[in-house]
Design a protein around this motif. Structure first.
Motif, PDB file in Angstrom:
ATOM      1  N   ILE A   8       0.878  -1.171   0.000  1.00  0.00           N
ATOM      2  CA  ILE A   8       0.000   0.000   0.000  1.00  0.00           C
ATOM      3  C   ILE A   8       0.914   1.219   0.000  1.00  0.00           C
ATOM      4  N   LEU A   9       0.885   1.955  -1.099  1.00  0.00           N
ATOM      5  CA  LEU A   9       1.762   3.110  -1.265  1.00  0.00           C
ATOM      6  C   LEU A   9       0.950   4.393  -1.097  1.00  0.00           C
ATOM      7  N   PRO A  10       1.388   5.299  -0.231  1.00  0.00           N
ATOM      8  CA  PRO A  10       0.623   6.524   0.026  1.00  0.00           C
ATOM      9  C   PRO A  10       0.304   7.319  -1.232  1.00  0.00           C
ATOM     10  N   GLY A  11       1.202   7.368  -2.182  1.00  0.00           N
ATOM     11  CA  GLY A  11       0.967   8.140  -3.393  1.00  0.00           C
ATOM     12  C   GLY A  11       0.011   7.505  -4.380  1.00  0.00           C
ATOM     13  N   SER A  12      -0.229   6.209  -4.258  1.00  0.00           N
ATOM     14  CA  SER A  12      -1.078   5.530  -5.241  1.00  0.00           C
ATOM     15  C   SER A  12      -2.402   5.028  -4.662  1.00  0.00           C
ATOM     16  N   LEU A  13      -2.580   5.111  -3.356  1.00  0.00           N
ATOM     17  CA  LEU A  13      -3.828   4.631  -2.736  1.00  0.00           C
ATOM     18  C   LEU A  13      -4.966   5.588  -3.051  1.00  0.00           C
ATOM     19  N   LEU A  14      -5.999   5.075  -3.684  1.00  0.00           N
ATOM     20  CA  LEU A  14      -7.210   5.856  -3.930  1.00  0.00           C
ATOM     21  C   LEU A  14      -8.307   5.438  -2.972  1.00  0.00           C
ATOM     22  N   ILE A  27     -11.078   3.287   3.667  1.00  0.00           N
ATOM     23  CA  ILE A  27     -10.143   4.413   3.674  1.00  0.00           C
ATOM     24  C   ILE A  27     -10.093   4.950   2.251  1.00  0.00           C
ATOM     25  N   TRP A  28     -10.187   6.266   2.100  1.00  0.00           N
ATOM     26  CA  TRP A  28     -10.157   6.854   0.772  1.00  0.00           C
ATOM     27  C   TRP A  28      -9.346   8.149   0.786  1.00  0.00           C
ATOM     28  N   ARG A  29      -8.858   8.496  -0.393  1.00  0.00           N
ATOM     29  CA  ARG A  29      -8.036   9.696  -0.558  1.00  0.00           C
ATOM     30  C   ARG A  29      -8.923  10.887  -0.866  1.00  0.00           C
ATOM     31  N   THR A  30      -8.599  12.031  -0.264  1.00  0.00           N
ATOM     32  CA  THR A  30      -9.211  13.318  -0.595  1.00  0.00           C
ATOM     33  C   THR A  30      -8.083  14.289  -0.928  1.00  0.00           C
ATOM     34  N   ASP A  31      -8.422  15.486  -1.325  1.00  0.00           N
ATOM     35  CA  ASP A  31      -7.407  16.507  -1.596  1.00  0.00           C
ATOM     36  C   ASP A  31      -6.624  16.861  -0.330  1.00  0.00           C
TER      37      ASP A  31
END
Length: 138
Positions: A8-14, A27-31
């Motif tokens: 699980i890479l912080p830059g690629s996790l959506l 868990i999801w990515r936001t701005d």
């Protein structure tokens, strides 16, 4: 543990979902960074009456993806579709199962009722389990 799961890479996790019969962690990515929620079933309080419109309901959905893409370890399958959507399934599947729509996802819907007008709508949906056609959710 790279031998169990892809890194699980912080830059690629959506989006990441960990789910099972009792609950789901999302868990999801936001701005602004990562956000998350935990949904857990509490069996004693769960509405199970067949006539209660607010009881949770379940649905089997065909998993998106029609081809296998390499690069994932033992017990996982990386799938994609013509539009470029990609996901990693925590099970081994083959191309025929994908093409035939046999890989299904059991989802559970939780309902709420509007106090003003009585309408009922889905409040939240969570993932429960993957099936491969040989198994049936329920």
């Amino acid at each position: 543990m790279p031998e169990v799961s892809p890194p699980i890479l912080p830059g690629s996790l959506l989006e990441l979902r960990v789910f099972g019969d009792d609950g789901e962690l999302l868990i999801w990515r936001t701005d602004d960074g990562l956000c998350g929620r935990l949904l857990k079933d509490d069996e004693p309080e769960r509405n199970t009456s067949d006539i209660d419109p607010l009881r949770p309901s379940e649905e089997l959905r065909i998993v998106r993806g029609d081809r296998i893409r390499g690069g994932v370890g033992e017990g996982f399958t990386r799938v994609t579709d013509a539009a470029g959507a990609e996901q990693v399934l925590p099970i081994k599947v083959d191309s025929a199962q994908l093409r035939e729509g046999k890989i299904r996802l059991l989802v559970r819907h939780y309902w709420v009722q509007n106090a003003d007008n009585g309408t009922v709508r889905i409040a939240v949906t969570r993932l429960v389990k993957l099936t491969t056609g040989e198994q049936h959710g329920g």
